[in-house]
Design an enzyme around this catalytic site. Structure first.
Site, PDB file in Angstrom:
ATOM      1  N   SER A  40      67.826  72.421  54.940  1.00  0.00           N
ATOM      2  CA  SER A  40      68.635  71.195  54.906  1.00  0.00           C
ATOM      3  C   SER A  40      69.673  71.089  56.019  1.00  0.00           C
ATOM      4  O   SER A  40      70.265  70.023  56.195  1.00  0.00           O
ATOM      5  CB  SER A  40      69.344  71.068  53.559  1.00  0.00           C
ATOM      6  OG  SER A  40      68.410  70.771  52.552  1.00  0.00           O
ATOM      7  N   LYS A  49      69.175  68.329  58.358  1.00  0.00           N
ATOM      8  CA  LYS A  49      69.550  66.953  57.999  1.00  0.00           C
ATOM      9  C   LYS A  49      70.746  66.443  58.809  1.00  0.00           C
ATOM     10  O   LYS A  49      70.922  65.237  58.988  1.00  0.00           O
ATOM     11  CB  LYS A  49      69.860  66.880  56.495  1.00  0.00           C
ATOM     12  CG  LYS A  49      68.656  67.208  55.609  1.00  0.00           C
ATOM     13  CD  LYS A  49      69.070  67.364  54.145  1.00  0.00           C
ATOM     14  CE  LYS A  49      67.907  67.715  53.232  1.00  0.00           C
ATOM     15  NZ  LYS A  49      68.363  67.970  51.836  1.00  0.00           N
ATOM     16  N   TYR A  91      59.394  65.276  57.280  1.00  0.00           N
ATOM     17  CA  TYR A  91      60.535  65.887  56.577  1.00  0.00           C
ATOM     18  C   TYR A  91      60.304  67.384  56.337  1.00  0.00           C
ATOM     19  O   TYR A  91      61.164  68.219  56.651  1.00  0.00           O
ATOM     20  CB  TYR A  91      60.769  65.140  55.259  1.00  0.00           C
ATOM     21  CG  TYR A  91      61.781  65.808  54.355  1.00  0.00           C
ATOM     22  CD1 TYR A  91      63.150  65.674  54.589  1.00  0.00           C
ATOM     23  CD2 TYR A  91      61.374  66.604  53.278  1.00  0.00           C
ATOM     24  CE1 TYR A  91      64.090  66.303  53.769  1.00  0.00           C
ATOM     25  CE2 TYR A  91      62.296  67.234  52.460  1.00  0.00           C
ATOM     26  CZ  TYR A  91      63.649  67.080  52.717  1.00  0.00           C
ATOM     27  OH  TYR A  91      64.567  67.719  51.912  1.00  0.00           O
ATOM     28  N   TYR A 106      76.174  69.359  48.465  1.00  0.00           N
ATOM     29  CA  TYR A 106      75.704  68.750  47.201  1.00  0.00           C
ATOM     30  C   TYR A 106      76.793  68.830  46.128  1.00  0.00           C
ATOM     31  O   TYR A 106      77.949  68.553  46.414  1.00  0.00           O
ATOM     32  CB  TYR A 106      74.386  69.399  46.743  1.00  0.00           C
ATOM     33  CG  TYR A 106      73.447  69.617  47.902  1.00  0.00           C
ATOM     34  CD1 TYR A 106      72.848  68.519  48.524  1.00  0.00           C
ATOM     35  CD2 TYR A 106      73.210  70.869  48.430  1.00  0.00           C
ATOM     36  CE1 TYR A 106      72.017  68.684  49.610  1.00  0.00           C
ATOM     37  CE2 TYR A 106      72.377  71.052  49.522  1.00  0.00           C
ATOM     38  CZ  TYR A 106      71.790  69.960  50.108  1.00  0.00           C
ATOM     39  OH  TYR A 106      70.979  70.121  51.181  1.00  0.00           O
ATOM     40  N   VAL A 118      68.578  75.796  51.917  1.00  0.00           N
ATOM     41  CA  VAL A 118      68.090  76.788  50.945  1.00  0.00           C
ATOM     42  C   VAL A 118      67.499  78.031  51.612  1.00  0.00           C
ATOM     43  O   VAL A 118      67.154  78.988  50.912  1.00  0.00           O
ATOM     44  CB  VAL A 118      67.054  76.244  49.933  1.00  0.00           C
ATOM     45  CG1 VAL A 118      67.686  75.376  48.887  1.00  0.00           C
ATOM     46  CG2 VAL A 118      65.899  75.583  50.602  1.00  0.00           C
TER      47      VAL A 118
HETATM   48  O1  DON Z   1      63.383  69.516  50.441  1.00  0.00           O
HETATM   49  C1  DON Z   1      63.715  70.645  50.102  1.00  0.00           C
HETATM   50  O2  DON Z   1      63.846  70.963  48.924  1.00  0.00           O
HETATM   51  C2  DON Z   1      63.987  71.655  51.187  1.00  0.00           C
HETATM   52  N1  DON Z   1      63.125  71.423  52.314  1.00  0.00           N
HETATM   53  C3  DON Z   1      65.401  71.583  51.656  1.00  0.00           C
HETATM   54  C4  DON Z   1      66.423  71.710  50.543  1.00  0.00           C
HETATM   55  C5  DON Z   1      67.671  72.397  50.945  1.00  0.00           C
HETATM   56  O3  DON Z   1      67.726  73.088  51.932  1.00  0.00           O
HETATM   57  C6  DON Z   1      68.794  72.309  50.001  1.00  0.00           C
HETATM   58  N2  DON Z   1      69.948  73.030  50.514  1.00  0.00           N
HETATM   59  N3  DON Z   1      70.634  73.861  50.126  1.00  0.00           N
END
Ligand code: DON
Length: 295
Positions: A50, A53, A177, A229, A247
């Protein structure tokens, strides 16, 4: 510094991420003069997830400017990164560009008028431009792993599509994405990429203006309020810097005017943010007096 045994839990909902060594830890800090301070596994590439982003938001704002805010909000959600609950009552408009739904809407904007491969090339070129490092690549195994298992993101994208918030075929948008989330970078590279946000939109790596100062300020504001978040309040309280987590266990944090900081430790807390990464940033900002709220 005291050794920490509680490292949180490595993400496993993307199977490929579960293979990462939970004992890894790296940190890189680049100050205003370009001095690099680093430690641990700061040169090991990890899945930025993320954190990407921040850079897709920057690109989308460059393409459509404030029109972006017709499709995505600017408020903290107070819900987990992959939550769907608010989308129904808010007619498919995601709360902010950093929750998954919001980031998927941002990716859809970048994709418009392009083939998925071109859009992805654009994102990768931007990362290489910011770091002046042509070696940055996408970890295809991570991207494929998420393509196979990303049912929740598929639900979010289809739901937004039903409200007319996405313009492109859902599979195309999700493909881009998943791939930009799978970009692999080291702490050293990430800290370099974040420098434009610490320095009024200008990248000291390349000498070029990346965005105008007010855009850098606004991206930082969104990172502070939404970058972690439902853990954003806690991160602001403890660290006091704009930050964006992933993540994969990375966090990019910006000390405006002072430094760009990247930290990586794969174990996550309950909100999906790096547990040790946050503690390391809290310690650093306290010692340096870098919190934007003062000492
Ligand atoms: O879309 C997802 O769930 C992952 N590609 C990215 C989520 C993420 O990194 C949340 N961050 N802490």
């Amino acid at each position: 510094m005291k050794r920490r045994d509680d490292r949180g839990v490595v993400a496993s909902y993307i199977p490929e991420l579960a293979r990462v060594d939970p004992g890894a830890f790296g940190m890189a800090v680049i100050d205003a003069d370009g001095n690099l301070f680093e430690g641990g596994d700061s040169d090991t590439a990890f899945s930025i997830q993320s954190i990407s982003k921040v850079f897709t938001l920057t690109l989308a704002l460059g393409m459509v400017g404030d029109m972006l805010w017709r499709r995505v909000g600017r408020e903290p959600s107070g819900t987990p990164f992959n939550s769907i609950v608010q989308l129904e009552s808010e007619r498919g408009i995601p709360r902010n560009p950093f929750i998954n739904a919001g980031a998927i809407a941002v990716t859809d904007v970048i994709l418009s008028g392009h083939k998925p491969r071109e859009a992805l090339g654009e994102i990768l070129r931007f990362m290489r431009f910011l770091t002046d490092d042509p070696t940055i690549v996408i970890d295809e195994a991570v991207a494929a792993s998420e393509q196979r298992t990303g049912f929740r993101n598929r639900a979010l994208a289809n739901y937004m599509k039903s409200f007319g918030v996405l313009d492109n075929p859902v599979d195309y948008t999700l493909g881009v994405y998943f791939h930009h989330c799978a970009i692999a970078m080291s702490c050293r590279q990430l800290a370099a990429a974040g420098r434009f946000l610490a320095h009024l939109g200008r990248s000291p790596v390349t000498g070029h203006a990346v965005v105008r100062p007010e855009r850098a300020r606004r991206i930082n504001a969104l990172m502070l309020t939404c970058g972690h978040y439902d853990g954003s309040g806690e991160f602001a309280y403890r660290v006091g810097l704009p930050g964006k987590s992933g993540v994969g266990g990375g966090i990019l944090a910006i000390a405006p005017g002072k430094a760009s900081i990247a930290v990586w430790s794969p174990g996550l807390d309950v909100s999906g943010n790096s547990h040790l990464g946050r503690i390391a940033l809290e310690t650093l900002t306290r010692r340096m007096g870098w919190s934007i709220f003062g000492a």
